[in-house]
Design an enzyme around this catalytic site. Structure first.
Site, short mmCIF file in Angstrom:
data_model
loop_
_atom_site.label_atom_id
_atom_site.label_comp_id
_atom_site.label_asym_id
_atom_site.label_seq_id
_atom_site.Cartn_x
_atom_site.Cartn_y
_atom_site.Cartn_z
N CYS A 2 0.83 -1.19 0.00
CA CYS A 2 0.00 0.00 0.00
C CYS A 2 0.87 1.24 0.00
O CYS A 2 2.08 1.18 -0.20
CB CYS A 2 -0.91 -0.01 1.23
SG CYS A 2 -1.80 -1.57 1.44
N ARG A 49 -4.82 1.51 -0.47
CA ARG A 49 -4.65 0.06 -0.35
C ARG A 49 -4.57 -0.65 -1.69
O ARG A 49 -5.38 -0.42 -2.59
CB ARG A 49 -5.82 -0.52 0.45
CG ARG A 49 -5.70 -2.04 0.70
CD ARG A 49 -6.94 -2.62 1.34
NE ARG A 49 -6.74 -4.05 1.65
CZ ARG A 49 -7.73 -4.89 1.96
NH1 ARG A 49 -8.98 -4.46 2.00
NH2 ARG A 49 -7.45 -6.16 2.23
N LEU A 50 -3.58 -1.53 -1.78
CA LEU A 50 -3.53 -2.56 -2.82
C LEU A 50 -3.81 -3.88 -2.13
O LEU A 50 -3.01 -4.35 -1.33
CB LEU A 50 -2.15 -2.59 -3.49
CG LEU A 50 -1.94 -3.66 -4.56
CD1 LEU A 50 -2.86 -3.42 -5.76
CD2 LEU A 50 -0.48 -3.69 -5.01
N ILE A 52 -4.00 -7.56 -1.16
CA ILE A 52 -3.20 -8.75 -1.44
C ILE A 52 -3.68 -9.95 -0.62
O ILE A 52 -3.87 -11.04 -1.13
CB ILE A 52 -1.70 -8.49 -1.14
CG1 ILE A 52 -1.17 -7.30 -1.95
CG2 ILE A 52 -0.88 -9.75 -1.39
CD1 ILE A 52 -1.08 -7.53 -3.42
N GLU A 77 4.21 -6.41 3.83
CA GLU A 77 3.64 -7.73 4.13
C GLU A 77 4.40 -8.37 5.28
O GLU A 77 5.63 -8.31 5.33
CB GLU A 77 3.75 -8.68 2.91
CG GLU A 77 2.97 -8.25 1.69
CD GLU A 77 1.47 -8.43 1.83
OE1 GLU A 77 1.04 -9.05 2.83
OE2 GLU A 77 0.74 -7.96 0.95
#
Length: 607
Positions: A2, A49-50, A52, A77
């Site tokens: 993100c 946000r991306l 995942i 992550e």
């Protein structure tokens, strides 16, 4: 993966949500799936946000703890989140989501800053305590994820990318020392400074607190203190690397692998397919015409029996010319090579098929992959009077490489620091004399990166002073196309174990990365496993800069330079170099690229 931004006021003013929104809009490519803002008076946090892991709305940030006391924004992550989640459940914690973000937040609640040592991953995060008004933030061990900040008497601003600051600050002053090191040494990101005087990086392996108006940074991780493990053999090494790759395949979105044809990316792809049995992985590669510099087709083709879904893109002089402004904008700061453009193109290709990619970043820095590491090793053997071993290694080096480069670098590394700087500047003969005289002294690159006493010290220094620029480019290139880039070689367990090995595990019989080559026998095709050269995502830039459209651009830059460019570059000398390049008398394409990049970047900065 993100993007995070934030503002913390030290005066009595409240945070303006419009400022946060402007910063978030400037990095929206990092997180196109969701966004959020949290403001509590003098504290403002923003997030894009991306998605995942756990693609549901339960992963929304800023994430607030169950009791409302803590607020988190997090980029990165935590790969071992499943194991940590189970550990926290045993301690009485309950979870509303399956995200690693919630695991991170509750790990901090449970263990405080000691949670950092439990994380296996990449991260830059900030946690705000709504009761004590204290703010805690941290960055991962090796600087895989970015964290920039600006501070004055009234406020602290932070963000995942420098362009976020430009949306809320006036014109930023240029850091001329950064430009000197860029032009002379081809180096960026060697410390916590940037190309901007007032923008800094939170150092990798560091955390910070803001309390009662005081901003304090401390080191929470020091690699040098961790490289004392018991040595392992090649089989144990392969098993450890395989566990790292397996962790980094955890995802709720499609995963692919960037494949250059080199040893490192081929190892990761081979482990995914042969050891972990993921047969349908996509690979992404940059290729050129057969025989062109940078073309890896010969080695990439060796992987065709392994990978079903191989994807290719061919960067060209014309595509670079057309993408110049977008590339330079995406990267925020000047870069010393067009290989970063090849990576940019690979990410553009990967965007069509994956949201997560794995690549081999970090292997060279821990396994002595760069050719000049021979110089460090020869220097070590000479200083320790291991003369028989030195002569043996030089024999194998000459036999395999037919080059004197390793011996020349040994001699270079043994020179006084002042002479090292002069020799580097002599290569970049277009540097203005006044500029050289002002910035050539007290140089961290010469003092730390070129002065290591042993190969192991050189490797550790590369983690401290060199690796981060590669990680920054990988982050910016991948996030430009909303892709998360993961780097299995930078699992801290792999790094600490590798840097605990004896010197001949890195270089032996004239080969670098010796333990890796031994470990992957029968896993990676032999032609790749035993290749001696190192290419990576290179480009045929020497030919590119002889194209008519680039000739017009380059002559325009050198004939009509802006005033600040002329302060750094002797344009008359540069033009003579370029004419020799056009006549094929020399290849100065690396310097030409720096002139192009620096000139356009300065223009974008308003100079």
């Amino acid at each position: 993966m993100c993007g995070i931004v934030g503002e913390i006021r030290f005066d009595e003013n409240a945070v303006d949500s419009q400022n946060l929104n402007r910063m978030m809009d400037s990095i929206r490519h990092r997180g196109p799936d969701d966004s959020g803002i949290y403001i509590d008076g003098s504290v403002g946090l923003g997030f894009v946000r991306l998605s995942i892991i756990d693609l549901s709305s339960a992963g929304h940030q800023p994430m607030v703890s169950d009791d409302g006391e803590y607020v988190l924004i997090f980029n990165g992550e935590i790969y071992n989140y499943i194991e940590l989640r189970e550990e926290l459940i045993k301690e009485g914690f309950r979870f509303k989501s399956k995200t690693d973000s919630e695991v991170l937040l509750k790990s901090y609640i449970a263990w405080g800053k000691e949670c950092l040592h439990k994380f296996n991953g990449m991260w830059a995060f900030v946690i705000y305590n709504t009761k004590t008004k204290e703010i805690f933030g941290a960055r991962d061990r090796f600087g895989i994820k970015p964290f920039y900040y600006y501070k004055d008497d009234n406020r602290l601003l932070f963000a995942s990318e420098i362009k976020a600051f430009k949306s809320v600050l006036d014109k930023l002053d240029i850091n001329k020392r950064a430009i000197f090191n860029y032009l002379v040494f081809n180096r960026t990101d060697y410390d916590n400074t940037t190309f901007y005087k007032d923008i800094f990086k939170l150092p990798h392996g560091s955390c910070f607190t803001v309390k009662d108006g005081k901003f304090e940074i401390e080191r929470w991780y020091n690699l040098k203190d961790r490289c004392n493990k018991e040595p392992i053999d090649a089989n144990e090494y392969l098993n450890l690397l395989t566990t790292s790759v397996n962790l980094r395949l955890r995802s709720d979105v499609p995963v692919g692998v960037c494949l250059s044809g080199g040893l490192d990316s081929s190892t990761i792809a081979s482990i995914i397919v042969k050891k972990l049995n993921h047969k349908d992985i996509n690979s992404f590669s940059a290729v050129y015409q057969k025989g062109q510099i940078g073309d890896e087709s010969e080695y990439i083709d060796e992987m065709r029996s392994y990978i079903k879904n191989m994807r290719f893109i061919t960067p060209t002089a014309k595509s670079l010319y057309e993408d110049l402004h977008d590339l330079i904008t995406a990267l925020d700061e000047p870069v010393p090579t067009t290989s970063i453009y090849a990576q940019y193109c690979v990410m553009k290709l990967a965007k069509e098929y994956a949201v997560v990619t794995l690549d081999g970043q970090g292997a060279d820095e821990q396994l002595a992959g760069y050719h000049y590491f021979y110089g460090f090793y020869f220097k070590e053997l000479l200083k320790e009077l291991h003369l028989t071993k030195l002569l043996n290694e030089i024999y194998y080096y000459l036999k395999r490489h037919k080059s004197l480069y390793g011996i020349k670098t040994m001699l270079f590394f043994m020179l006084p620091n002042s002479l090292k700087t002069k020799l580097r500047a002599k290569v970049a003969s277009y540097i203005k004399e006044d500029f050289y005289n002002e910035y050539s002294k007290d140089n961290v690159i010469v003092d730390e990166l070129y002065s290591s006493k042993s190969i192991k010290e050189a490797l550790i220094n590369h983690f401290e002073y060199k690796l981060e620029h590669l990680l920054k480019w990988s982050d910016l290139n991948s996030m430009r196309f909303s892709i998360e880039s993961r780097v299995p070689f930078l699992d801290y367990r792999v790094v600490e174990q590798t840097l605990s090995l004896p010197s001949d595990s890195y270089i032996k019989f004239g080969l670098t990365k010796y333990i890796l080559r031994e470990a992957i026998k029968g896993v990676v095709p032999k032609k790749i496993r035993l290749r001696y050269d190192k290419t990576g995502f290179e480009t045929p830039q020497d030919e590119w800069f002889r194209e008519d459209f680039f000739k017009e651009l380059i002559f325009d830059i050198l004939d009509n330079p802006n005033s600040l460019f002329s302060e750094f570059v002797d344009t008359k000398a540069a033009k003579e170099m370029y004419k020799k390049h056009l006549n094929r008398e020399i290849n100065c394409s690396k310097d030409i690229w720096k002139w192009i990049n620096l000139s356009i970047w300065l223009e974008k900065e308003g100079y």
